[in-house]
Each structure stands twice: as C-alpha cells, then as structure tokens.
Write a protein that holds these residues in place. Sequence first.
Motif, PDB file in Angstrom:
ATOM      1  N   PRO A 154       0.838  -1.212   0.000  1.00  0.00           N
ATOM      2  CA  PRO A 154       0.000   0.000   0.000  1.00  0.00           C
ATOM      3  C   PRO A 154       0.868   1.256   0.000  1.00  0.00           C
ATOM      4  O   PRO A 154       1.925   1.291   0.645  1.00  0.00           O
ATOM      5  N   ILE A 155       0.398   2.299  -0.690  1.00  0.00           N
ATOM      6  CA  ILE A 155       1.164   3.557  -0.775  1.00  0.00           C
ATOM      7  C   ILE A 155       1.501   4.104   0.627  1.00  0.00           C
ATOM      8  O   ILE A 155       2.643   4.507   0.867  1.00  0.00           O
ATOM      9  N   PRO A 156       0.537   4.105   1.594  1.00  0.00           N
ATOM     10  CA  PRO A 156       0.910   4.640   2.917  1.00  0.00           C
ATOM     11  C   PRO A 156       2.074   3.877   3.559  1.00  0.00           C
ATOM     12  O   PRO A 156       2.870   4.456   4.291  1.00  0.00           O
ATOM     13  N   LEU A 172      14.525   1.727  -2.980  1.00  0.00           N
ATOM     14  CA  LEU A 172      14.327   1.465  -4.410  1.00  0.00           C
ATOM     15  C   LEU A 172      12.979   0.770  -4.576  1.00  0.00           C
ATOM     16  O   LEU A 172      12.798  -0.374  -4.144  1.00  0.00           O
ATOM     17  N   ILE A 173      12.024   1.482  -5.151  1.00  0.00           N
ATOM     18  CA  ILE A 173      10.676   0.929  -5.335  1.00  0.00           C
ATOM     19  C   ILE A 173      10.589   0.397  -6.761  1.00  0.00           C
ATOM     20  O   ILE A 173      10.573   1.166  -7.726  1.00  0.00           O
ATOM     21  N   GLN A 188       4.394  10.774  -5.462  1.00  0.00           N
ATOM     22  CA  GLN A 188       4.926  11.068  -4.111  1.00  0.00           C
ATOM     23  C   GLN A 188       6.403  11.464  -4.147  1.00  0.00           C
ATOM     24  O   GLN A 188       6.956  11.934  -3.143  1.00  0.00           O
ATOM     25  N   LEU A 189       7.045  11.208  -5.303  1.00  0.00           N
ATOM     26  CA  LEU A 189       8.507  11.248  -5.358  1.00  0.00           C
ATOM     27  C   LEU A 189       9.084  12.614  -4.989  1.00  0.00           C
ATOM     28  O   LEU A 189      10.173  12.688  -4.409  1.00  0.00           O
ATOM     29  N   SER A 190       8.331  13.701  -5.280  1.00  0.00           N
ATOM     30  CA  SER A 190       8.892  15.037  -5.003  1.00  0.00           C
ATOM     31  C   SER A 190       9.094  15.252  -3.499  1.00  0.00           C
ATOM     32  O   SER A 190       9.864  16.118  -3.095  1.00  0.00           O
ATOM     33  N   ARG A 191       8.421  14.443  -2.662  1.00  0.00           N
ATOM     34  CA  ARG A 191       8.583  14.583  -1.198  1.00  0.00           C
ATOM     35  C   ARG A 191       9.768  13.788  -0.668  1.00  0.00           C
ATOM     36  O   ARG A 191      10.118  13.907   0.501  1.00  0.00           O
ATOM     37  N   PHE A 192      10.352  12.924  -1.520  1.00  0.00           N
ATOM     38  CA  PHE A 192      11.342  11.985  -0.995  1.00  0.00           C
ATOM     39  C   PHE A 192      12.652  12.000  -1.793  1.00  0.00           C
ATOM     40  O   PHE A 192      12.779  11.305  -2.804  1.00  0.00           O
TER      41      PHE A 192
END
Length: 345
Positions: A154-156, A172-173, A188-192
Amino acid sequence: MVIQGYPDPGEGLRLHLNENTGGCSPRVLEAIRNARPSDVSTYPQYREAVLATARHFDVNPDWVLLTNGLDEGILMAAVGHIAKPRIHDAETIIPLPAFDPYPNSTRAVGATAIRVPPDRDYAFPTQAVLDAITPRTRMIFLNTPNNPTGQLIPIPDLVRISEAATQGSIVLIDEAYIEFGGTTFLPQLSRFPNVLVGRTFSKAYGLAGMRVGVVIGQPQALDPVRSVTLPFNINGVALTAMHAALQDTEFLPRYAAQVHESRERLYAAFRRLGFEYWPSAANYVMVRVGETRPIIEALAARKIHVRDRSKDPTTPGCIRMTAGMIDHTNAAIEALEEVMARQTR
Ligand SMILES: Cc1ncc(COP(=O)(O)O)c(C=O)c1O
C-alpha cells in the motif's frame, strides 16, 4: 557448456518469465525496420528518449536515467550507493520472496542482505521492514506488485518506510509490473529525495528483448547511480523501439484488459482444481500445486512453460504462471486440467 542468460525451455508457450505473450506493438517493429544506417553506425543520443520518458511518467527529465533493462538499474543503484562510496558494513533490506537481482546486487557490492519474511498470505511485512532499518542500512528493495506473489505494497506503507529511511539509505521501489494493477509511487517522489522508482518497458510494452528500463528519482538519489552507469548503456535500436512503443497509446490498455481477464480465468481454473492461489496485481499468478516437478514436466511436454518457485523456502510447492493473451491462458488452463486429470486417475 556454460551459456549466459536463462536456460531456453524450447519451443512452446513461454509463461515462465512474465513476458508479454502478445509480443509488442506493430509500430515498434515498423520503427526498427525503418532504422537508418546512422542509427547503427553512431553512438546513441539519449536526449529525445529521456525527454519522451519524462513526459510519459510526468517527471522532470533530470530525474530520469534510462538503463539496460531495470536489471541494470538495480545493479547500478547498488554500485552507485554502496560500492562506489566503499561503505564496508552496508546492509540492504530485502522483503521476501524477492526478485533475484536484489540479493545478487547486494552480494556484488559486498553488502549484507537482511531478509524479511512475508506476513500471512504474502501481505507486505511493513512493521518488520521498519524494525530492520539500522544505521548500516544503505538500500531497501521494495517490489510492488511483488514478483512472484503479485501482492501490492500500500502507498501509505511505502511512505512510512521512505520516511523512516531518510538517514542515508535509499529506497528502491521496483514497479516493473505496476501497469497491470496498483498505484504508482511517482506522484509522491517530489517529497522523498532518498527514493528511486524503477520501471521497465519489458513487460507492459513487450520490449524484454530490447532491454529498456528506467530509474527515476531526485538528483540526490539518482546522481550517484548516473555516475556509475556507462555512457552508452542502451543501444540505439532499443531507443527507437521505446519511442515507438510510447507512441502507440492503444497498445497498453488493450493488453492490460487481456491480462485482467486471463487472471480471472486462471483463478477460476485453480478453484476448480482445488489449488491455493493468491490474487495478483501483476501479469502472472502464483499458485500452490504441491509437488511441482511432475506438473511442470507434464506441462512442458505439452509445450507450456511455467516457473518453478518451490526451491524458495518462502514459496513451497508453488509455480508462477504468466497471465497474458486470453487464448494463451486458455491453452495453459486446458493443458493443466488435462495434466491434473491424468495425475489423479
Ligand atoms: C520485479 C522485477 N524487477 C525488475 C525486472 C527487470 O526487468 P528488465 O530488466 O527486463 O527491465 C523484472 C523482470 O523480470 C522483475 O520481475
């Protein structure tokens, strides 16, 4: 004789490597046929391919590194983040069951793999992965949908792990099969700044023989990978093929519909046969058949090739079958039902 690559199962229906059983878009073949002499005689230019890939995934082109299949991306991520900085006591975290290149790349860069068993019914062991993070953790390999179980993370849960891993480790996803089900982590990548997302054109676009993968991430995560990747790692014909594949926007939805229906047909067949199986978000289904060998051999004799998963202690008695074109799935089901009818006679 020792020959590189996987053993060739011979003629027949290849349902053992999660390939696209429908082939590739005809536009890809046309583009390859139209290749110019200079496409072959000169070193490849990556600019257009990187821009097209960035547009396709809706990310900044600086965040894109094309690799020779995602396989190369996985190895280069380990080299760039563990071997090059010469980190000696590095650990990687590998939730099980896992795609072989994760432990292989870990070994290749002299790191130690910390393996985390799955939860019941192959649910993702989020808490155990969080508990396994230490100051030595350099890379966490997350695969969604998982190969071979087809289960999603799950994304969360991806977010929780990415947040927990900020102290110098890279997440690494691996989304090699995300086009067949599930939600990509890319928005979500811009947050990480510590996350890399891996994608491939091998599966959904049917380009496995061309070898085109993509690693996407912010410069902090991607630049160390870029710095160890060879400058001409993908050949020019493969780039041409990738371009053409992206232009055929009807190909993927059509194939994904075949995969979805094939999965349903496989589930129904496994239920009829009394086999335990795990509903999958990918283009394959894992099923527990018990003693795998006689079944795999009987299927191979009928020219149907499936993957034996029974040697992995986390998937005992299991085989994995590709769900591709419906006609292929029907042929595989017919063969499996015939094999099982003979065995129980
Ligand atoms: C989970 C996973 N990741 C990555 C890959 C690599 O794909 P490729 O190197 O063909 O892009 C595969 C291929 O089977 C896979 O199953």
